[in-house]
Each structure stands twice: as C-alpha cells, then as structure tokens.
Design a protein around this motif. Structure first.
Motif, PDB file in Angstrom:
ATOM      1  N   ARG A  98       0.983  -1.299  -0.027  1.00  0.00           N
ATOM      2  CA  ARG A  98      -0.006  -0.079   0.067  1.00  0.00           C
ATOM      3  C   ARG A  98       0.972   1.256  -0.214  1.00  0.00           C
ATOM      4  N   GLN A  99       0.238   2.324  -0.540  1.00  0.00           N
ATOM      5  CA  GLN A  99       0.909   3.719  -0.421  1.00  0.00           C
ATOM      6  C   GLN A  99       0.217   4.570  -0.430  1.00  0.00           C
ATOM      7  N   ALA A 100       0.282   5.392   0.674  1.00  0.00           N
ATOM      8  CA  ALA A 100      -0.570   6.521   0.956  1.00  0.00           C
ATOM      9  C   ALA A 100       0.210   7.820   0.360  1.00  0.00           C
ATOM     10  N   PRO A 101      -0.758   9.014   0.213  1.00  0.00           N
ATOM     11  CA  PRO A 101      -0.038  10.125  -0.338  1.00  0.00           C
ATOM     12  C   PRO A 101       0.911  10.692   0.654  1.00  0.00           C
ATOM     13  N   GLY A 102       2.177  10.858  -0.124  1.00  0.00           N
ATOM     14  CA  GLY A 102       3.459  11.494   0.467  1.00  0.00           C
ATOM     15  C   GLY A 102       4.179  10.513   1.365  1.00  0.00           C
ATOM     16  N   LYS A 103       3.746   9.112   1.015  1.00  0.00           N
ATOM     17  CA  LYS A 103       4.750   8.241   1.816  1.00  0.00           C
ATOM     18  C   LYS A 103       5.195   7.127   0.841  1.00  0.00           C
ATOM     19  N   GLU A 104       6.030   6.156   1.418  1.00  0.00           N
ATOM     20  CA  GLU A 104       6.641   5.385   0.525  1.00  0.00           C
ATOM     21  C   GLU A 104       5.831   3.931   0.410  1.00  0.00           C
ATOM     22  N   ARG A 105       5.802   3.258  -0.515  1.00  0.00           N
ATOM     23  CA  ARG A 105       5.031   2.098  -0.578  1.00  0.00           C
ATOM     24  C   ARG A 105       5.341   1.103   0.442  1.00  0.00           C
ATOM     25  N   GLU A 106       4.497   0.632   1.192  1.00  0.00           N
ATOM     26  CA  GLU A 106       5.238  -0.537   2.341  1.00  0.00           C
ATOM     27  C   GLU A 106       4.361  -1.840   1.860  1.00  0.00           C
ATOM     28  N   GLY A 107       5.012  -2.686   2.296  1.00  0.00           N
ATOM     29  CA  GLY A 107       4.557  -4.173   2.366  1.00  0.00           C
ATOM     30  C   GLY A 107       3.283  -4.426   3.269  1.00  0.00           C
ATOM     31  N   VAL A 108       2.340  -4.979   3.001  1.00  0.00           N
ATOM     32  CA  VAL A 108       1.327  -5.306   4.048  1.00  0.00           C
ATOM     33  C   VAL A 108       1.284  -6.754   4.269  1.00  0.00           C
ATOM     34  N   SER A 109       1.367  -7.579   3.217  1.00  0.00           N
ATOM     35  CA  SER A 109       1.168  -9.122   3.211  1.00  0.00           C
ATOM     36  C   SER A 109       1.861  -9.859   2.207  1.00  0.00           C
ATOM     37  N   CYS A 110       2.026 -11.048   2.421  1.00  0.00           N
ATOM     38  CA  CYS A 110       2.244 -11.818   1.253  1.00  0.00           C
ATOM     39  C   CYS A 110       1.949 -13.440   1.471  1.00  0.00           C
ATOM     40  N   ILE A 111       1.960 -14.055   0.549  1.00  0.00           N
ATOM     41  CA  ILE A 111       1.745 -15.329   0.552  1.00  0.00           C
ATOM     42  C   ILE A 111       2.635 -16.365  -0.251  1.00  0.00           C
ATOM     43  N   THR A 147      -6.149 -10.568   6.639  1.00  0.00           N
ATOM     44  CA  THR A 147      -5.694 -11.989   6.139  1.00  0.00           C
ATOM     45  C   THR A 147      -5.496 -12.170   4.847  1.00  0.00           C
ATOM     46  N   VAL A 148      -4.430 -12.805   4.238  1.00  0.00           N
ATOM     47  CA  VAL A 148      -4.378 -13.049   2.672  1.00  0.00           C
ATOM     48  C   VAL A 148      -4.474 -14.438   2.791  1.00  0.00           C
ATOM     49  N   SER A 149      -5.230 -14.595   1.755  1.00  0.00           N
ATOM     50  CA  SER A 149      -5.489 -16.085   1.112  1.00  0.00           C
ATOM     51  C   SER A 149      -5.583 -16.058  -0.349  1.00  0.00           C
ATOM     52  N   LYS A 150      -5.620 -17.559  -0.637  1.00  0.00           N
ATOM     53  CA  LYS A 150      -5.520 -17.698  -2.457  1.00  0.00           C
ATOM     54  C   LYS A 150      -6.504 -18.552  -2.641  1.00  0.00           C
ATOM     55  N   ASP A 151      -6.957 -18.539  -3.911  1.00  0.00           N
ATOM     56  CA  ASP A 151      -7.976 -19.405  -4.565  1.00  0.00           C
ATOM     57  C   ASP A 151      -7.349 -19.855  -5.691  1.00  0.00           C
ATOM     58  N   ASN A 152      -6.873 -21.080  -5.734  1.00  0.00           N
ATOM     59  CA  ASN A 152      -6.199 -21.487  -7.019  1.00  0.00           C
ATOM     60  C   ASN A 152      -6.942 -21.841  -8.201  1.00  0.00           C
TER      61      ASN A 152
END
Length: 128
Positions: A38-51, A69-74
């Motif tokens: 995610r990236q808010a105005p005036g801020k650096e992009r930051e990692g929120v989650s990964c799978i 919560t991160v999830s995946k539907d293959n």
C-alpha cells in the motif's frame, strides 16, 4: 504476458471490513509468491502481506496482524486480502505484486524490491 488486476477497494467507515482481490493473468498463482502493498499520499510504498506459491507461509506487516488475512483461490487464480477493523491509517492505494517462487516466504517478501510484477492498484479510503 503476466498481468495483475486489483479490485475491491472503496470507502469504508472505521471498524468496517473490505476484501481486496487480485486476479492473475498469464500465469498460475500456485507458482508465484503474491504480495500486497500500500502507498498513502506522500509516503513510501510498504509491504502489507504476502503469501507463498504453495500456500505454506504468509507474512504480515506488524500493524495489520490480527486484522488482515491473505488467502488464495488456486482454481480462480485469485489472491485476496481480507481487511477487518479498518482504521483511517489504512487509507492508501493497495497494490498486488507477483514473483515466481514456490518456497515459503520470508519477511523479505514485504520489501518492494522482492517483486518485479505489479498491478495498478485499488484505492481504499477509511473515513467516517
């Protein structure tokens, strides 16, 4: 050609929930680690989650643990980010990203340099 398309953003009140979707085109998500940033105005992009590609592991930004919560539907080739108990600090453009990798993800997957393929983002605004 690998493509990622995010959807599901919008306006939410504090305490509400949203579910973001990331659909993959031209590749199979089972063979790729997928990250949410995610990236808010005036801020650096930051990692929120990964799978990871094989769903064996996930990583979260400390401030979203217990809320996102991160999830995946293959079958649908989709990755989701369920966001609960939203607060105004979650307001940002949210992006998904992909990297061909099957093995479990480590905290390094929350770095923007970990991924080379990005979607165009979906806006999330949390406001009363």
């Amino acid at each position: 050609q690998l493509q990622l398309v995010e959807s599901g953003g919008g306006l939410a009140q504090p305490g509400a929930s949203l579910r973001l979707s990331c659909e993959g085109y031209g590749f199979n998500v089972t063979n790729y680690a997928i990250g949410w940033f995610r990236q808010a105005p005036g801020k650096e992009r930051e990692g929120v989650s990964c799978i990871s590609g094989n769903d064996a592991s996930t990583q979260y930004l400390e401030s979203v643990k217990g809320r996102f919560t991160v999830s995946k539907d293959n079958v649908k080739n989709m990755v989701y980010l369920q966001m609960d108990n939203l607060n105004p600090e979650d307001t940002a453009t949210y992006f998904c990203a992909a990297r061909r990798r099957i093995s479990p993800v480590q905290p390094s997957c929350l770095l923007t340099t970990y991924f080379a393929n990005w979607g165009v983002g979906t806006q999330v605004t949390v406001s009363s």
